[in-house]
Design a protein around this motif. Structure first.
Motif, short mmCIF file in Angstrom:
data_model
loop_
_atom_site.label_atom_id
_atom_site.label_comp_id
_atom_site.label_asym_id
_atom_site.label_seq_id
_atom_site.Cartn_x
_atom_site.Cartn_y
_atom_site.Cartn_z
N ALA A 1 -2.61 3.08 3.13
CA ALA A 1 -3.47 3.81 2.35
C ALA A 1 -3.58 5.14 2.74
O ALA A 1 -3.51 6.20 1.69
CB ALA A 1 -4.84 3.37 2.22
N ALA A 2 -3.40 5.67 3.96
CA ALA A 2 -3.24 7.15 4.35
C ALA A 2 -2.04 7.73 3.84
O ALA A 2 -1.81 8.72 3.23
CB ALA A 2 -3.37 7.02 5.83
N ASP A 3 -0.89 6.73 3.99
CA ASP A 3 0.67 7.24 3.30
C ASP A 3 0.49 7.63 2.14
O ASP A 3 1.07 8.51 1.38
CB ASP A 3 1.65 6.25 4.05
CG ASP A 3 1.86 6.22 5.46
OD1 ASP A 3 1.43 7.30 6.25
OD2 ASP A 3 2.36 5.37 5.88
N GLY A 4 0.00 6.70 1.47
CA GLY A 4 -0.10 6.73 -0.19
C GLY A 4 -0.77 7.85 -0.62
O GLY A 4 -0.45 9.05 -1.23
N ALA A 5 -2.06 8.26 0.12
CA ALA A 5 -2.80 9.40 -0.29
C ALA A 5 -1.81 10.79 0.13
O ALA A 5 -1.92 11.69 -0.48
CB ALA A 5 -4.05 9.50 0.69
N LEU A 6 -1.67 10.70 1.50
CA LEU A 6 -0.76 11.97 1.88
C LEU A 6 0.63 12.35 0.97
O LEU A 6 0.79 13.41 0.88
CB LEU A 6 -0.14 11.69 3.33
CG LEU A 6 -1.40 11.78 4.41
CD1 LEU A 6 -0.95 11.03 5.86
CD2 LEU A 6 -2.06 13.03 4.54
N GLY A 7 1.15 11.26 0.66
CA GLY A 7 2.31 11.27 -0.15
C GLY A 7 2.18 11.96 -1.56
O GLY A 7 2.81 12.58 -2.04
#
Length: 181
Positions: free
Chosen positions: A54-60
């Motif tokens: 989830a964090a990677d999706g948001a950051l990306g």
């Protein structure tokens, strides 16, 4: 990107088991949340777990991500977050995660996720928070829990208004959150 003053707490599995339907859904949820301009607050860990995805999706997608991690897990922290706090105990971590959040989303996970869900539901049932809550029932993961909740309600152990919404996809969760915020 301009961020709305909305913070969503995401609870979910921390087990690093590789890419699954759960991590794919969490990644997509994080991406869509960022597109809404919402801030994601999660457990602060890295890796191929639900929270890390989830964090990677948001950051990306250019989103803001905050983390609250237990000190004993500092070595596996996500190093790309905008803010990261550490806590000594699970109880303090939950307090930090929930503080000032506008809504919560609970993805599939294990005991820790169940503990966070239980706390949020108890806080809501007893009137300590009105924070909207969405249970992400990816691939029917929570079907047994939902049956138990209905049973406990029929037996008189649960009361109050509807305490949470159920969504089976990231897009459904985003739509529900938009309508609740």
């Amino acid at each position: 990107m301009i961020f709305a003053m909305v913070t969503i707490v995401l609870a979910g599995g921390s087990a690093d088991r590789g890419e699954t339907a759960y991590t794919k859904a969490a990644f997509e949820f994080g991406r869509r949340m960022a597109q809404e301009g919402w801030t994601l607050r999660t457990g602060g860990g890295a890796g191929r777990c639900v929270m890390g995805a989830a964090a990677d999706g948001a950051l990306g997608a250019g989103g803001r991500v905050e983390g609250v991690i237990l000190r004993r897990f500092w070595a596996v922290r996500h190093r790309g977050l905008h803010a990261l706090r550490s806590c000594k105990t699970f109880a303090l971590r939950k307090e930090e995660l929930f503080e000032g959040a506008d809504a919560g989303v609970v993805f599939p996970g294990g005991y820790g996720t169940l503990d966070e869900l239980g706390d949020l539901l108890a806080l809501k049932q007893n009137g300590f928070t009105r924070m909207p809550l969405v249970l992400m029932d990816v691939r029917g993961y929570y079907a047994s829990l939902l049956r138990w909740i209905k049973h406990a309600g029929r037996e008189g152990f649960l009361y109050g208004d509807r305490l949470f919404e159920v969504a089976s996809s990231p897009s459904a969760a985003i739509r529900r959150l938009r309508s609740l915020l």
